[in-house]
Design a protein around this motif. Structure first.
Motif: not given
Length: 488
Positions: A139-144, A219-220, A225-230, A233-238
């Motif tokens: 999903a993230v690759s398709l969205w990008e 989008l969910v 997929d974005l949250a699964a990337r390590p 830095d400071d983590p982003v709020d989901p």
């Protein structure tokens, strides 16, 4: 940028950025000194100690990050001096990347790539067919890919259109050199228009008809997929990340489909491209017309003259003249329209013409042809005098008739002529302009005006229409009585 030794700092940061591009992140002071000296832009007396001081200053400003170098020392000086290696901070990398990009700018650049429309349309079909459900990482690759093509399309198209509307290109379009580029630029724009018309409106229909649940599910999955990337830095709020994805989707939807009651940006891009094509063609035709000004058109005019001579019907001749010469140039005159009547229902074709004398606007002084004769104006003056006396007699007759009645109310009047109505309105206007609501005519007749008590209105019937007005009361007195009242 405004420091005292800005030249040395800029050379050091540019050398760090060049090494960063080559994947060499940590540099020793000696390597930095040798690389900066190789530029040949600093003074010959620039030393390693000065380079070390510059590195310390850049560390203090936050441009570089130091790290202790625990290697063996080769000399006593290296042993006594603390050894460090330096790396650029993320902010410094972005700043240098920005400066390097600004150095490469040559105009607006940009391009028009209709293939991006096809890529976005195909990816949206894939998204809709899968109902927004994708395996992890897909999903993230398709969205990008979708959003990346969208950003590339909008930025490149706006830059290219802006380049065609720049002052430099405007000047080029006015020269003969532009004729060599005219066909290729026009064909390039036409291919883009065709690709836009084939795919952009298809994308608009797909986005408008897509189920919001499918979009939300997709989008969910992208956020998952974005949250699964390590990230170290400071983590982003989901929630913030998901909201940002939704805003990006809405911006893409608004660009293709527009808002309620507003045209989409695709429509404006199409119109702007069409206008650019028309402007290119007009400028090219204008340049070609300049070349044709010196060409003799005697054969064409001779053929046209024989064509007119061969026609027997005047209607056919006028039709041919309309096709050849088109409309004549119109001239607009400004002035008072003397209609001769106050009736607004009368057409301009039913009244007489207004005669105006036209004078030459040429700045050339005409040659003096000598003294001219004096025109006799006695007859014209006599006619004007007779007209004035006749008007005075008419007004005096109306005044005498009203003087006998002493008081005249608008609602009690019988149908009047247009001339009598003119006199009534003229007297009312003069009385209204006076604070005392009284006037004295040159004939010595006093006229006073009284306003209607309850704002009553009356309809004055005339021979050319009806006039709705307040129900005024006019009082007429002789000159002796008026003077007597004034003396009292």
């Amino acid at each position: 940028m405004n420091a005292q030794n800005v030249g040395r700092y800029r050379c050091i940061m540019r050398y760090f950025y060049e090494q960063h591009q080559k994947l060499r992140y940590w540099l020793k002071p000696q390597e930095v000194y040798d690389g900066v000296a190789a530029f040949g832009l600093l003074e010959e007396d620039y030393t390693l100690d000065q380079c070390q001081k510059d590195l310390n200053q850049l560390v203090e400003w936050g441009n570089l990050v130091p790290r202790h170098d625990g290697g063996r020392s080769a000399t006593v000086e290296e042993y006594l001096r603390k050894k460090f290696r330096y790396q650029m901070t993320p902010y410094a990398v972005e700043i240098e990347r920005l400066v390097a990009g600004l150095e490469k700018i040559r105009g607006y650049g940009g391009s028009l790539e209709p293939s991006l429309f096809e890529n976005i349309a195909g990816d949206l079909d894939l998204l809709e067919s899968a109902a927004g459900q994708f395996p992890p990482g897909v999903a993230v690759s398709l969205w990008e890919k979708i959003y990346g093509d969208f950003i590339k399309l909008t930025e490149n198209a706006s830059d290219y259109i802006a380049s065609l509307q720049s002052s430099k290109v405007e000047e080029l379009m006015l020269t003969e050199t532009f004729l060599a580029y005219k066909d290729s630029v026009t064909r390039y724009l036409q291919d883009f228009i065709q690709g836009l018309q084939r795919q952009a409106y298809k994308i608009e229909a797909v986005l408008a008809a897509m189920d919001p649940d499918i979009v939300n599910t997709f989008l969910v999955n992208v956020q998952r997929d974005l949250a699964a990337r390590p990230l170290l830095d400071d983590p982003v709020d989901p929630e913030e990340q998901l909201e940002r994805l939704r805003q990006e989707w809405q911006s893409m939807l608004r660009w293709f489909a527009g808002r309620e009651g507003e045209n989409s940006d695709v429509y404006f891009l199409e119109q702007t491209t069409k206008d650019t094509i028309a402007r290119i063609v007009r400028n090219a035709l204008r340049i070609q017309e300049k070349h044709r000004l010196g060409v003799s058109r005697r054969r064409e005019l001779d053929y046209l003259g024989k064509w007119f001579f061969a026609l027997d019907d005047i209607k056919q001749s006028r039709r041919l003249a309309a096709h050849v010469f088109a409309l004549y140039r119109c001239r607009h005159f400004q002035g008072l329209d003397e209609r001769g009547t106050d009736n607004a229902d009368i057409s301009m074709w039913q009244v007489g013409p207004n005669i105006r004398e036209l004078r030459s606007r040429s700045r050339k002084r005409l040659r003096d042809t000598g003294s001219g004769s004096i025109k006799e104006q006695r007859e014209r003056q006599q006619r004007a005098r007779e007209r004035f006396l006749l008007a005075q007699q008419e007004e005096m007759a109306v005044l005498q008739a009203y003087l006998k009645r002493r008081e005249v109310r608008i609602s009690d009047l019988d149908p009047v002529s247009s001339r009598e109505r003119y006199y009534l309105l003229y007297w009312i206007g003069r009385c209204m302009a006076n604070k005392s609501r009284r006037i004295l005519t040159p004939e010595g007749i006093g006229i006073s005006l009284e306003m209607p008590a309850g704002r009553e209105r009356a309809r004055l019937e005339c021979d050319d229409g009806e006039l709705d007005m307040p129900d005024y009361l006019l009082k007429f007195t002789s000159g002796m009585g008026e003077r007597h009242e004034q003396n009292r």
